[in-house]
Design a protein around this motif. Structure first.
Motif, short mmCIF file in Angstrom:
data_model
loop_
_atom_site.label_atom_id
_atom_site.label_comp_id
_atom_site.label_asym_id
_atom_site.label_seq_id
_atom_site.Cartn_x
_atom_site.Cartn_y
_atom_site.Cartn_z
N UNK A 75 68.61 30.94 25.93
CA UNK A 75 67.59 32.02 25.37
C UNK A 75 68.62 33.18 25.69
N UNK A 76 69.64 34.06 25.91
CA UNK A 76 69.55 34.99 25.44
C UNK A 76 71.41 35.04 24.50
N UNK A 101 65.68 41.50 28.98
CA UNK A 101 66.61 40.73 28.22
C UNK A 101 67.06 41.45 27.00
N UNK A 102 66.81 42.51 27.27
CA UNK A 102 66.56 43.99 25.59
C UNK A 102 68.30 43.48 26.67
N UNK A 103 68.26 44.63 27.64
CA UNK A 103 69.77 45.16 28.44
C UNK A 103 70.63 43.40 27.85
N UNK A 104 70.32 42.98 28.91
CA UNK A 104 71.22 41.58 29.01
C UNK A 104 71.77 41.08 27.52
N UNK A 105 70.12 41.05 26.79
CA UNK A 105 70.87 40.58 25.67
C UNK A 105 72.00 41.71 24.70
N UNK A 146 73.34 44.45 35.28
CA UNK A 146 72.70 45.31 35.54
C UNK A 146 71.17 44.87 35.81
N UNK A 147 71.56 44.00 34.53
CA UNK A 147 70.29 43.55 34.01
C UNK A 147 69.26 42.55 34.66
N UNK A 148 69.98 41.76 35.43
CA UNK A 148 69.74 40.16 36.83
C UNK A 148 69.21 41.59 37.74
N UNK A 149 69.91 42.37 38.86
CA UNK A 149 70.10 42.57 39.39
C UNK A 149 67.91 43.80 39.39
N UNK A 150 68.64 44.49 37.90
CA UNK A 150 67.06 45.02 38.14
C UNK A 150 65.81 44.02 38.24
#
Lengths: 295, 326
Positions: free
Chosen positions: B258-259, B53-57, B234-238
């Motif tokens: 949320x993000x 989530x940190x990467x997503x955000x 990338x975040x979601x795939x991981x």
């Protein structure tokens, strides 16, 4: 005349009517969004939640106070409108000078809170709300059976939309409103209480949503989530129509409802996505929206 | 979008405050240190969730905080990538590195399409369009066969990384996820401090002026959107491999909300803000899980409080206090 375009006419006109009803809700909701956006520069994400509140207030009035449909149709928009006035005064008024994305974020938070509270109190299974006895039953038009209540919903929404259009475009109050949309500072300088006008406008926009909610209560069950998905479709409707024109919002709302209804007949798989696809096409062909002014 | 009053820490904007290499060096070293030792103190799966989530955000923040564009539909990229990655690993039998790569690629392509559509309208319409497009992906995911509808794609194999490193052990996977996070995070860091990033901020602050200086602002915005969508992917795939699950939750509008909340809490337009925001929001979800249905209400309250009183976010406030861009 039992078949039309290879579809039984009962089915075709039935879905068309359902589309028209959805279109009524799109029209009333997008109208409210457009009015609020015009004066407050805020996209009211809580609009769907307030539509749901309208339905719930009607249900509560019946359940706890024995107040029937007709009084609820009057009282629920007033009650929800008052909550809107409170929200505007307490919260939104503080964002007057902030970027408009904060208005979206704030009202998104409000929508989460309102929907969460109703979900906790009443669950998600939905509560029944009966059709008022005066409008029970229906009539046979020969090619289809027309339930009275559904005809009433379309008629009432259309009347409300046209009345709103009349007030904004043809009365003195509407002239103040339009002037304040163009240039609030100048209108304030002419001695008109613009902050009050803004508050009442938000209250009115919210009341419109609540009115649609009461109309919807007997058709869909009263459900805390009823507005959540609705509001996103209404956003697409607003993008398609553009928020520049009142009549444009009304026409777009009804037209898209009908298109959605027709899709349900001919290609049901796409009925939940057709409005988004139309939005994509409009963005490609006329990015400012059908009735919008170019930015 | 006339984002002149988006709360960006003053220190970032000031002429004298050049981003100091030493501050960043120290902070990045601390970040790496914390990431290295964290699994000895906390549950690795929780930490991996935080990292995803940190990467997503951070990806959203590149677009929102530095580009001034509010996407309310980033869940589409996150969720779509997680479906593709899960499908690739489970049905096609691809190794994890290729599964993640295919998810990321799919999100990048989707980002190019959605970005090209959404930047045709300005300001508040942009948010509504991205939200509506994401809802389109939600309905497609609900109805398609390959996504498994309501069930999602379950028991996705984590596989063997590069054919040598089995990822079944949580702690092994943790270090892989941490590497992915750091790579994505450093990429965003690099972009923000490149000439491209400078132009992007100029466009955010005053688009007409950037145009008058000869920059093709639309192309800059589109490029940022695509990069942001790709990193979100990338975040979601991981995440799909970590939880061995891709589901409708990941594409729902509440995920997009949320993000945005994470970015807002941590601080829009700060480097470290979104990661801090992700820690706060994910921990909140974990510790409030017993409250069940109250979580969205609490999130809504946090939204309202942040917008009214705390627009700079945690790192934004720290950045103002220390007079350093963080």
């Amino acid at each position: 005349m039992s078949e039309l375009l290879g579809v039984p006419s009962q089915v075709l006109f039935g879905q068309l009517l359902l589309g028209l009803i959805n279109g009524s809700f799109y029209a009333v909701l997008s109208l409210g969004l457009a009015i609020i956006f015009g004066l407050l520069n805020i996209i009211n994400f809580a609009h769907g939640a307030q539509y749901m509140m309208g339905a719930f207030v009607a249900w509560m009035l019946l359940q706890y106070a024995g107040v029937g449909y007709w009084w609820a149709l009057l009282a629920a928009p007033v009650v929800v409108g008052i909550t809107g006035v409170v929200i505007e005064r307490l919260l939104l008024a503080r964002l007057r000078n902030a970027d408009h994305l904060y208005g979206l974020l704030l009202t998104f938070g409000l929508a989460l809170i309102i929907q969460g509270i109703f979900r906790n109190e009443y669950g998600v299974s939905g509560l029944p709300y009966g059709i008022p006895p005066e409008l029970a039953g229906g009539r046979n038009l020969g090619f289809m059976f027309l339930p009275n209540y559904r005809a009433w919903v379309v008629l009432a929404s259309l009347t409300l939309c046209l009345a709103t259009w009349f007030v904004i475009e043809r009365t003195r109050l509407g002239a103040y409103l339009r002037a304040a949309t163009e240039n609030p500072t100048l209108v304030q300088a002419f001695g008109i209480n613009v902050p009050l006008l803004v508050t009442l406008t938000y209250g009115f926009g919210v009341a419109l949503a609540a009115f649609a909610g009461v109309l919807a209560a007997p058709i869909y069950s009263v459900n805390p989530n009823m507005g959540a998905d609705m509001i996103i479709v209404v956003f697409a409707v607003v993008v398609i129509g553009g928020m520049g024109s009142i009549l444009g919002s009304i026409v777009t709302g009804f037209a898209l409802g009908i298109v959605e209804g027709l899709t349900k007949v001919f290609y049901p798989e796409a009925s939940s996505t057709v409005i988004f696809v139309i939005m994509i096409l409009v963005l490609l062909v006329k990015p400012a929206g059908l009735f919008g002014r170019a930015a | 979008m006339s984002a002149h009053d988006v709360a960006v820490p003053a220190a970032v904007e000031g002429d004298g405050a050049r981003p100091s290499g030493r501050t960043y060096g120290v902070l990045l070293a601390v970040l790496v240190g914390v990431i290295l030792v964290a699994p000895y103190f906390l549950y690795p799966v929780f930490l991996m969730k935080v990292l995803c989530f940190a990467l997503f955000a951070s990806a959203l923040n590149l677009l929102l905080g530095y580009g001034g564009l509010l996407s309310f539909g980033h869940a589409a990229f996150f969720g779509f990538a997680s479906y593709i990655s899960a499908h690739a690993a489970k049905v096609w039998g691809l190794p994890p590195e290729l599964a993640i790569l295919s998810g990321t690629a799919a999100a990048t392509v989707l980002g190019a399409v959605f970005g090209a559509l959404a930047i045709r309208r300005q300001g508040i319409y942009f948010a509504m369009i991205t939200l509506a497009l994401a809802q389109l992906i939600y309905f497609v995911s609900l109805q398609s066969e390959f996504t498994g509808g309501e069930d999602g794609i379950q028991s996705v194999p984590r596989g063997v990384l590069f054919g040598v490193l089995p990822l079944t052990d949580d702690r092994t996977l943790y270090y892989v996820v941490a590497t992915i996070f750091l790579a994505g995070f450093l990429l965003i860091f690099r972009i923000i401090h490149s000439p491209f990033g400078q132009v992007l901020r100029a466009i955010r602050d005053n688009e007409p002026r950037a145009i008058s200086l000869g920059y093709r602002t639309v192309q800059y915005k589109l490029a940022t959107f695509v990069i942001s969508a790709g990193i979100a992917g990338l975040a979601g795939a991981t995440k799909a491999l970590v939880f061995q699950l891709a589901s409708l939750t990941d594409v729902h509008w509440s995920m997009s909300g949320e993000v945005v909340l994470m970015t807002l809490v941590g601080g829009m337009g700060t480097i470290f803000g979104p990661a801090v925001g992700a820690i706060v929001v994910v921990s909140m979800q974990n510790y409030l899980a017993t409250l069940g249905a109250w979580v969205p209400i609490v999130q809504g309250i946090v939204f309202v409080v942040c917008v009214l009183l705390f627009r700079e976010g945690i790192i934004g406030v720290l950045s103002r206090w220390t007079k350093r861009p963080l």
